[in-house]
Design a protein around this motif. Structure first.
Motif, PDB file in Angstrom:
ATOM      1  N   ALA A  36       0.877  -1.175   0.000  1.00 66.43           N
ATOM      2  CA  ALA A  36       0.000   0.000   0.000  1.00 66.43           C
ATOM      3  C   ALA A  36       0.909   1.217   0.000  1.00 66.43           C
ATOM      4  N   GLY A  37       0.380   2.339  -0.486  1.00 71.31           N
ATOM      5  CA  GLY A  37       1.219   3.522  -0.531  1.00 71.31           C
ATOM      6  C   GLY A  37       0.440   4.801  -0.724  1.00 71.31           C
ATOM      7  N   GLU A  38       1.170   5.874  -1.028  1.00 71.63           N
ATOM      8  CA  GLU A  38       0.605   7.213  -1.163  1.00 71.63           C
ATOM      9  C   GLU A  38       0.580   7.618  -2.639  1.00 71.63           C
ATOM     10  N   ARG A  39      -0.553   8.202  -3.060  1.00 72.65           N
ATOM     11  CA  ARG A  39      -0.630   8.669  -4.447  1.00 72.65           C
ATOM     12  C   ARG A  39      -0.934  10.169  -4.453  1.00 72.65           C
ATOM     13  N   LEU A  40      -2.156  10.594  -4.661  1.00 74.55           N
ATOM     14  CA  LEU A  40      -2.474  12.017  -4.762  1.00 74.55           C
ATOM     15  C   LEU A  40      -2.212  12.730  -3.435  1.00 74.55           C
ATOM     16  N   ARG A  41      -1.719  13.997  -3.552  1.00 74.99           N
ATOM     17  CA  ARG A  41      -1.472  14.785  -2.338  1.00 74.99           C
ATOM     18  C   ARG A  41      -2.040  16.194  -2.501  1.00 74.99           C
ATOM     19  N   PRO A  42      -3.359  16.340  -2.481  1.00 78.44           N
ATOM     20  CA  PRO A  42      -3.925  17.690  -2.420  1.00 78.44           C
ATOM     21  C   PRO A  42      -3.611  18.304  -1.067  1.00 78.44           C
ATOM     22  N   PRO A  43      -3.641  19.630  -0.969  1.00 77.84           N
ATOM     23  CA  PRO A  43      -3.260  20.279   0.286  1.00 77.84           C
ATOM     24  C   PRO A  43      -4.042  19.751   1.490  1.00 77.84           C
ATOM     25  N   GLY A  44      -3.306  19.302   2.495  1.00 78.90           N
ATOM     26  CA  GLY A  44      -3.913  18.842   3.729  1.00 78.90           C
ATOM     27  C   GLY A  44      -4.335  17.394   3.734  1.00 78.90           C
ATOM     28  N   TRP A  45      -4.174  16.707   2.605  1.00 85.95           N
ATOM     29  CA  TRP A  45      -4.657  15.337   2.468  1.00 85.95           C
ATOM     30  C   TRP A  45      -3.614  14.492   1.731  1.00 85.95           C
ATOM     31  N   THR A  46      -3.668  13.173   1.923  1.00 86.63           N
ATOM     32  CA  THR A  46      -2.890  12.247   1.100  1.00 86.63           C
ATOM     33  C   THR A  46      -3.747  11.015   0.827  1.00 86.63           C
ATOM     34  N   GLU A  47      -3.764  10.614  -0.437  1.00 82.64           N
ATOM     35  CA  GLU A  47      -4.533   9.436  -0.846  1.00 82.64           C
ATOM     36  C   GLU A  47      -3.732   8.162  -0.596  1.00 82.64           C
ATOM     37  N   ILE A  48      -4.358   7.187   0.027  1.00 79.52           N
ATOM     38  CA  ILE A  48      -3.797   5.846   0.154  1.00 79.52           C
ATOM     39  C   ILE A  48      -4.229   5.050  -1.067  1.00 79.52           C
ATOM     40  N   SER A  49      -3.272   4.390  -1.706  1.00 79.73           N
ATOM     41  CA  SER A  49      -3.555   3.744  -2.989  1.00 79.73           C
ATOM     42  C   SER A  49      -2.756   2.451  -3.116  1.00 79.73           C
ATOM     43  N   ALA A  50      -3.053   1.701  -4.181  1.00 78.34           N
ATOM     44  CA  ALA A  50      -2.349   0.450  -4.505  1.00 78.34           C
ATOM     45  C   ALA A  50      -2.391  -0.540  -3.345  1.00 78.34           C
ATOM     46  N   VAL A  51      -3.520  -0.596  -2.665  1.00 80.55           N
ATOM     47  CA  VAL A  51      -3.687  -1.540  -1.555  1.00 80.55           C
ATOM     48  C   VAL A  51      -4.000  -2.907  -2.142  1.00 80.55           C
ATOM     49  N   CYS A  52      -3.123  -3.866  -1.944  1.00 77.87           N
ATOM     50  CA  CYS A  52      -3.348  -5.190  -2.552  1.00 77.87           C
ATOM     51  C   CYS A  52      -2.585  -6.263  -1.794  1.00 77.87           C
ATOM     52  N   THR A  53      -3.110  -7.482  -1.885  1.00 78.83           N
ATOM     53  CA  THR A  53      -2.519  -8.643  -1.236  1.00 78.83           C
ATOM     54  C   THR A  53      -2.545  -9.815  -2.203  1.00 78.83           C
ATOM     55  N   HIS A  54      -1.460 -10.539  -2.279  1.00 78.85           N
ATOM     56  CA  HIS A  54      -1.398 -11.737  -3.118  1.00 78.85           C
ATOM     57  C   HIS A  54      -2.516 -12.699  -2.705  1.00 78.85           C
ATOM     58  N   PRO A  55      -3.201 -13.321  -3.668  1.00 80.59           N
ATOM     59  CA  PRO A  55      -4.323 -14.220  -3.321  1.00 80.59           C
ATOM     60  C   PRO A  55      -3.951 -15.314  -2.328  1.00 80.59           C
ATOM     61  N   ASP A  56      -2.712 -15.774  -2.339  1.00 82.78           N
ATOM     62  CA  ASP A  56      -2.313 -16.847  -1.428  1.00 82.78           C
ATOM     63  C   ASP A  56      -2.135 -16.373   0.009  1.00 82.78           C
ATOM     64  N   HIS A  57      -2.205 -15.053   0.225  1.00 83.73           N
ATOM     65  CA  HIS A  57      -1.935 -14.516   1.554  1.00 83.73           C
ATOM     66  C   HIS A  57      -3.071 -13.641   2.071  1.00 83.73           C
ATOM     67  N   ARG A  58      -4.237 -13.744   1.466  1.00 84.22           N
ATOM     68  CA  ARG A  58      -5.373 -12.966   1.926  1.00 84.22           C
ATOM     69  C   ARG A  58      -5.967 -13.574   3.194  1.00 84.22           C
ATOM     70  N   GLY A  59      -6.721 -12.753   3.929  1.00 83.51           N
ATOM     71  CA  GLY A  59      -7.339 -13.227   5.156  1.00 83.51           C
ATOM     72  C   GLY A  59      -6.431 -13.149   6.370  1.00 83.51           C
ATOM     73  N   GLN A  60      -5.251 -12.548   6.215  1.00 79.53           N
ATOM     74  CA  GLN A  60      -4.309 -12.431   7.327  1.00 79.53           C
ATOM     75  C   GLN A  60      -4.227 -11.003   7.877  1.00 79.53           C
ATOM     76  N   GLY A  61      -5.019 -10.106   7.322  1.00 77.89           N
ATOM     77  CA  GLY A  61      -5.009  -8.728   7.796  1.00 77.89           C
ATOM     78  C   GLY A  61      -3.833  -7.906   7.305  1.00 77.89           C
ATOM     79  N   LEU A  62      -3.136  -8.362   6.275  1.00 77.60           N
ATOM     80  CA  LEU A  62      -1.945  -7.653   5.803  1.00 77.60           C
ATOM     81  C   LEU A  62      -2.300  -6.281   5.240  1.00 77.60           C
ATOM     82  N   ALA A  63      -3.358  -6.219   4.425  1.00 74.30           N
ATOM     83  CA  ALA A  63      -3.746  -4.945   3.835  1.00 74.30           C
ATOM     84  C   ALA A  63      -4.127  -3.936   4.909  1.00 74.30           C
TER      85      ALA A  63
END
Length: 244
Positions: A157-184
């Motif tokens: 996961a990471g940061e994308r758009l940065r309008p003043p006072g805010w930052t967008e969290i983006s690219a949140v993803c987990t490999h299918p073999d590792h889902r359900g573990q709370g990684l995201a």
């Protein structure tokens, strides 16, 4: 350039966050029309596919966008509902925008900072999970964190758009073999912690059809703010001569 703190007068910034970012914190990544037009901009094409208009209701912004992308070429926009006459909508996705109202932000000790050397692995995980567009230099837009298992990148996961006072969290993803573990969730909290340290507020976008992700984000403290569209629009004119 420092980003001004959010005030109660600023929420409208999120109605046009790409423009606010390109004309502010992300100026270094911005491309403008030749001749000095400043009513449209886009990210460098190896950073992000998004373009933006200073004012979607202003015909001059659309004229500058046409000059920027070229006759008959396609631009990716967010939040614009109806392009003016002559522009063709070639793609349209209903999205949602959610803002942090009660998220518990905290560091994730197992997370590692991702950089240029990690891009091949990042692009492979993006290809597999399809969280949204990610290009070779997207990682330069902000902090991207990942979790590895046996040396393999399995969540990010990471940061994308940065309008003043805010930052967008983006690219949140987990490999299918590792889902359900709370990684995201751990990564979203960790990215949010860095955003909060700058005195900014996290927000994010996802497809309106991604109900599973929306439920997750709402359960950890995000609140629906608006329902923007993500559009691909073709400028008037044609590029047939370019392919002769």
């Amino acid at each position: 350039m420092s980003t001004p703190a959010h005030t109660s007068l600023d929420p409208h910034v999120l109605d046009n966050p790409a423009w606010a970012a390109l004309s502010g914190a992300h100026t270094a990544f911005a491309e403008y029309p030749a001749g000095g037009g400043a009513r449209a901009a886009r990210y460098s094409r190896d950073v992000s596919p998004f373009a933006a208009l200073a004012d979607p209701e202003d015909p001059r912004s659309w004229a500058d966008l046409r000059a920027l992308v070229g006759d008959g070429e396609v631009a990716s926009l967010a939040g614009v509902l109806t392009p003016p006459d002559g522009w063709e909508t070639v793609g349209r996705i209903q999205g949602v925008q959610l803002v942090d109202t009660s998220l518990r932000a905290e560091a994730a000790p197992e997370a590692v900072r991702l950089g240029a050397t990690d891009v091949p692995e990042v692009l492979e995980l993006i290809r597999l999970t399809e969280p949204g567009p990610f290009l070779p230099r997207t990682v330069e837009l902000g902090t991207y964190l990942g979790i590895r298992r046996q040396g393999r990148l399995v969540a990010m996961a990471g940061e994308r758009l940065r309008p003043p006072g805010w930052t967008e969290i983006s690219a949140v993803c987990t490999h299918p073999d590792h889902r359900g573990q709370g990684l995201a969730t751990r990564l979203v909290r960790a990215v949010a912690a860095g955003i909060r340290e700058r005195g900014e507020i996290p927000f994010l976008h996802t497809s309106a059809n991604n109900t599973r992700a929306i439920r997750l984000y709402e359960s950890i403290g995000f609140t629906l703010r608006r329902r923007p569209f993500f559009l691909a629009v073709r400028a008037p004119g044609n590029t047939a001569a370019n392919f002769s």
